[in-house]
Design an enzyme around this catalytic site. Sequence first.
Site, PDB file in Angstrom:
ATOM      1  N   ALA A  80       0.812  -1.217   0.000  1.00  0.00           N
ATOM      2  CA  ALA A  80       0.000   0.000   0.000  1.00  0.00           C
ATOM      3  C   ALA A  80       0.846   1.268   0.000  1.00  0.00           C
ATOM      4  O   ALA A  80       0.419   2.294  -0.543  1.00  0.00           O
ATOM      5  CB  ALA A  80      -0.950  -0.002   1.203  1.00  0.00           C
ATOM      6  N   ASN A 160      -5.892   3.359  10.401  1.00  0.00           N
ATOM      7  CA  ASN A 160      -5.033   2.288  10.899  1.00  0.00           C
ATOM      8  C   ASN A 160      -4.801   2.347  12.406  1.00  0.00           C
ATOM      9  O   ASN A 160      -4.508   1.326  13.028  1.00  0.00           O
ATOM     10  CB  ASN A 160      -3.681   2.316  10.182  1.00  0.00           C
ATOM     11  CG  ASN A 160      -2.956   3.640  10.328  1.00  0.00           C
ATOM     12  OD1 ASN A 160      -3.515   4.697  10.023  1.00  0.00           O
ATOM     13  ND2 ASN A 160      -1.721   3.615  10.807  1.00  0.00           N
ATOM     14  N   GLN A 188      -6.534  -1.015   5.465  1.00  0.00           N
ATOM     15  CA  GLN A 188      -7.117  -1.525   6.704  1.00  0.00           C
ATOM     16  C   GLN A 188      -8.593  -1.907   6.546  1.00  0.00           C
ATOM     17  O   GLN A 188      -9.218  -2.345   7.514  1.00  0.00           O
ATOM     18  CB  GLN A 188      -6.981  -0.480   7.817  1.00  0.00           C
ATOM     19  CG  GLN A 188      -5.549  -0.140   8.199  1.00  0.00           C
ATOM     20  CD  GLN A 188      -4.850  -1.268   8.940  1.00  0.00           C
ATOM     21  OE1 GLN A 188      -5.483  -2.206   9.407  1.00  0.00           O
ATOM     22  NE2 GLN A 188      -3.533  -1.163   9.074  1.00  0.00           N
ATOM     23  N   CYS A 334       4.437   1.828  11.646  1.00  0.00           N
ATOM     24  CA  CYS A 334       5.374   2.655  10.886  1.00  0.00           C
ATOM     25  C   CYS A 334       5.928   3.817  11.707  1.00  0.00           C
ATOM     26  O   CYS A 334       6.889   4.463  11.317  1.00  0.00           O
ATOM     27  CB  CYS A 334       4.696   3.195   9.636  1.00  0.00           C
ATOM     28  SG  CYS A 334       4.122   1.881   8.549  1.00  0.00           S
TER      29      CYS A 334
END
Length: 411
Positions: A80, A160, A188, A334
């Site tokens: 993604a 997310n 998601q 992340c």
Amino acid sequence: MRKLIYKFSRPTYLDFQATTPTDYRVLDAMLPYLTNQYGNPHSKTHSFGWETEKAVEKARASIANLINTQPQSIIFTSGATESNNAALKGLYGFYGKQKNHIITTQTEHKCVLDTCRYLEEKGVEVTYLPVDSNGLISLQQLQESIKSNTLCVSVMLVNNEIGVIQNLKEISRICHQRGVYVHSDMAQAIAKIPVDVQDLDIDLGSISAHKLYGPKGIGALYVRRKPRVRLQQIIHGGGQERGLRSGTLAPHLCVGFGKAAEIAQTELPYDIQHVDKLYIKLLNGINQRIPQIQINGSLEQRYKGNLNVSFAFVEGESLLMAIKQVAVSSGSACTSASLEPSYVLRALGVKEDMAHTSLRIGIGRFTTEREIDFLIDQLSQAVSKLREMSPLWEMHQEGIDINKIEWTQPH
């Protein structure tokens, strides 16, 4: 003996927004393409290439079916993050001379926000829409933000970090009335909630296989064909993937992605029912056993496999260490290396002390009731123990309003 078994057993996995375990049926489908069916799917002169090309196209069709589109609309990528980059940079590359304004939200995934900042350096004007305390954008504010030079609106379908679901169908209606493209990071959402790109009426959508029980290292970009959306390629080479994404495809990853999509299409109703049941059990359990908690994000407009909760009078990192038998996170994978409170929670207006104490709990296809019971026990014990050591909790118990205290500054 029980201690030895406990010591060497792996933690209970409840971080399904970071990644999902590969479904064993996906692995079974992939294995032949890691052994004897190793042909390059772009080789047109022999059966090794033909058989892998056929498998790749079957996978493409399975992914397309899952989101109700044509196989030709699916462009394979590495995930993604690449899809989001390809969508936004590709749109600007093709249409940027006519339109150079992009609208997104303050709570998007970091790869969308960083891509927008990169484009700002190239002269693009970017509007970052705020969200309300539920994590939802104002459709009125969106409408007012669209200008004559607005190229695209990029809004994540399911967040997310907090799991809220934006009203993407209405966002598309507003944008298309003004001739503006709509891109959505759907990583998601796919295989978690029903997603129909025709009904949502979006132009571009990003998908990641490892979020839907498939392998890591592969994703897709949905690119609308009618009316056609044009993109400038950002990876040059052999012209694969309709010239939009050059490079040899990995058949085993494509096949795994396709199998994961096929399973999701068949089992989505069961998965939703299963996750909803465990979510209610978890929410009721922590509400009953742990006082002074705060659920972050809308309780109504959300994917129930994602529960983001803050615990007052507890330090977040200490809580994570105290429940190390359970794998959960304090935010996006992340950005989890950062000690700063989540920018998503700050955008919601969550106070800094509560943002620091938040945990994101993910529930998925393979989560069991026993694991939810274990998590509730672990959280209850850990929060109670940490609060016993907190002078602020003691003051709260005595009826002192912590927010009204004027702390003296150290010299």
